[in-house]
Write an enzyme that holds these catalytic residues in place. Structure first.
Site: not given
Ligand code: UD1
Length: 391
Positions: A205
């Site tokens: 991811h």
């Molecule tokens: C975050 C953490 C990362 C961790 C990961 C585990 C940061 C900088 N990164 O990354 O260190 O390894 O979590 O999963 O904090 N989204 C959904 N549903 C959700 C959450 C996210 O659809 O419940 C999608 C959204 O499009 C969002 C993208 O995932 O923009 C990224 O989510 P985000 O929380 O920004 O970072 P992660 O890539 O999940």
């Protein structure tokens, strides 16, 4: 004593669970839980609270997705009034996600004490947002709970006074030890129809792996090819799901199976029985090391070097030939013995509670303080599935 924990993203929840269980045993502690809402899909959040027996959060900030600045700012704005009102004795933050640094910054600016669970990890790769989050959080923390000796060394190099640092071990292993019997009972390999045969578990991811179409295509090629040798189970993070959709290539062919994100217990059950794990996650590098399952981490560096030096983890470039060659080496070189890493023993939360509530110190150079502690059964899990043959 009032302790307030802030969590927000999937990897935070398994770190919170053992700490909450330990603090709940102490009648003089009020443990308040704040969920920032960084992760909000049920399978990225609520499932973890249920499976890990974490009580419902006392506050939910509902920050959702956004740019790093937006996400961090929303946590700060919404957390500040809660901290001002409750004025906890300590704010506990976990790991390295945006919610972690946002909460640490808010608390420190209010003059509140900050404790960081999983302090001192460093990849030395400033292009990773997590590295910035780790360094800033550690700098702001009053109590730093380090999982490993490399973390202690990093903090010393950065000039963090030794008296702030506590060598308590790895909190992820507490969660693992607690959940392993449930995972074995669940028998996820049988549920997924892969019991008895070799299979790989994959998670990817990180933006460096999934945001660049050429890299993601290369990784998919590796998984497709591996799928001709064994079943490949790939629970897909929402970010990766979006990127795969955009690639618009055929998926789910041969042995490769794309799944929805899995709950903690089901994932652990699959990983414990796997022939191989391919990942870019931080926690899986540690879990596979503890379980003795070979792990390939598709990254140029790791903030968890102990998993490569003493564990089962190997770094690999995001190229299909490199991945397949490393997979073959890892499978054939698998050792039947599980690595043992200092203070990765399922008792980290107990140590954290003793530091916070009894003023005990866990020094890097001393044997563990034991005076007054009743003899107890080791919580180390037993009967970890091992492969039938070790090549
Ligand atoms: C975050 C953490 C990362 C961790 C990961 C585990 C940061 C900088 N990164 O990354 O260190 O390894 O979590 O999963 O904090 N989204 C959904 N549903 C959700 C959450 C996210 O659809 O419940 C999608 C959204 O499009 C969002 C993208 O995932 O923009 C990224 O989510 P985000 O929380 O920004 O970072 P992660 O890539 O999940």
């Amino acid at each position: 004593m009032r302790i307030l924990s802030v969590v927000g993203a999937r990897p935070n929840f398994m770190k919170l669970a053992p700490v909450d269980r330990e603090l709940a045993k102490r009648p003089d502690v009020e443990h308040v839980i704040v969920h920032t809402g960084q992760h909000y899909d049920p399978e990225m959040s609520a499932t973890f609270f249920e499976q890990l027996w974490i009580p419902a959060p006392d506050y939910h900030l509902d920050v959702g997705s956004g740019s790093h600045a937006q996400q961090t700012a929303r946590v700060m704005q919404r957390l500040e009034p809660i901290l001002t009102e409750l004025h906890p004795d300590l704010v506990l933050v976990y790991g390295d996600v945006n919610s972690t640094v946002a909460a640490a910054l808010t608390a420190a600016k209010l003059g509140l004490r900050v404790g960081h669970v999983e302090a001192g990890l460093r990849s030395r790769d400033w292009s990773m947002p997590e590295e910035i989050n780790r360094i800033v959080t550690d700098r702001l923390s009053d109590v730093l709970f380090a999982p490993s000796r490399d973390a202690l060394a990093n903090l010393a190099l950065e000039g963090i006074p030794a008296e702030r640092v506590q060598f308590v071990g790895n909190i992820m292993i507490d969660a693992l030890c607690w959940a392993l019997p449930l995972a074995q009972e669940l028998d996820a390999p049988a549920r997924h129809g892969v019991a008895g045969g070799p299979y790989a578990v994959v998670t990817l991811h990180r933006p460096t792996n999934v945001d660049e179409p050429a890299v993601l295509r290369e990784l998919c090629q590796a998984l497709d090819r591996l799928g001709s040798e064994m079943a490949v189970l790939f629970p897909v993070h929402p970010r990766t799901r979006e990127r795969l959709r955009a690639l618009d290539t055929r998926r789910n062919g041969g042995g490769l199976r794309l799944l929805e994100p899995l709950g903690y217990v089901e994932m652990l059950s699959l990983v414990a029985g796997a022939e191989l794990v391919i990942t870019d996650s931080g926690g899986l590098q540690e879990e596979t090391t503890f379980l003795g399952v070979p792990c390939l981490t598709v990254r140029a560096n790791t903030e968890r070097p102990v998993t490569c030096l003493h564990g089962t983890n190997r770094l690999v470039a995001p190229r299909w030939e490199a991945i397949l060659a490393a997979a073959a080496r890892a499978r054939h070189g698998r050792s039947p013995a599980r690595p043992v890493i200092e203070r990765w023993d399922g008792r980290t939360a107990e140590r954290i509670a003793r530091v916070l509530c009894e003023g005990v110190r866990y020094d890097a150079n001393e044997a563990e303080p034991s005076a007054g502690r009743p003899p107890r059964q080791s919580r180390r899990a037993v009967a970890i599935p091992q492969p039938a043959t070790a090549g």
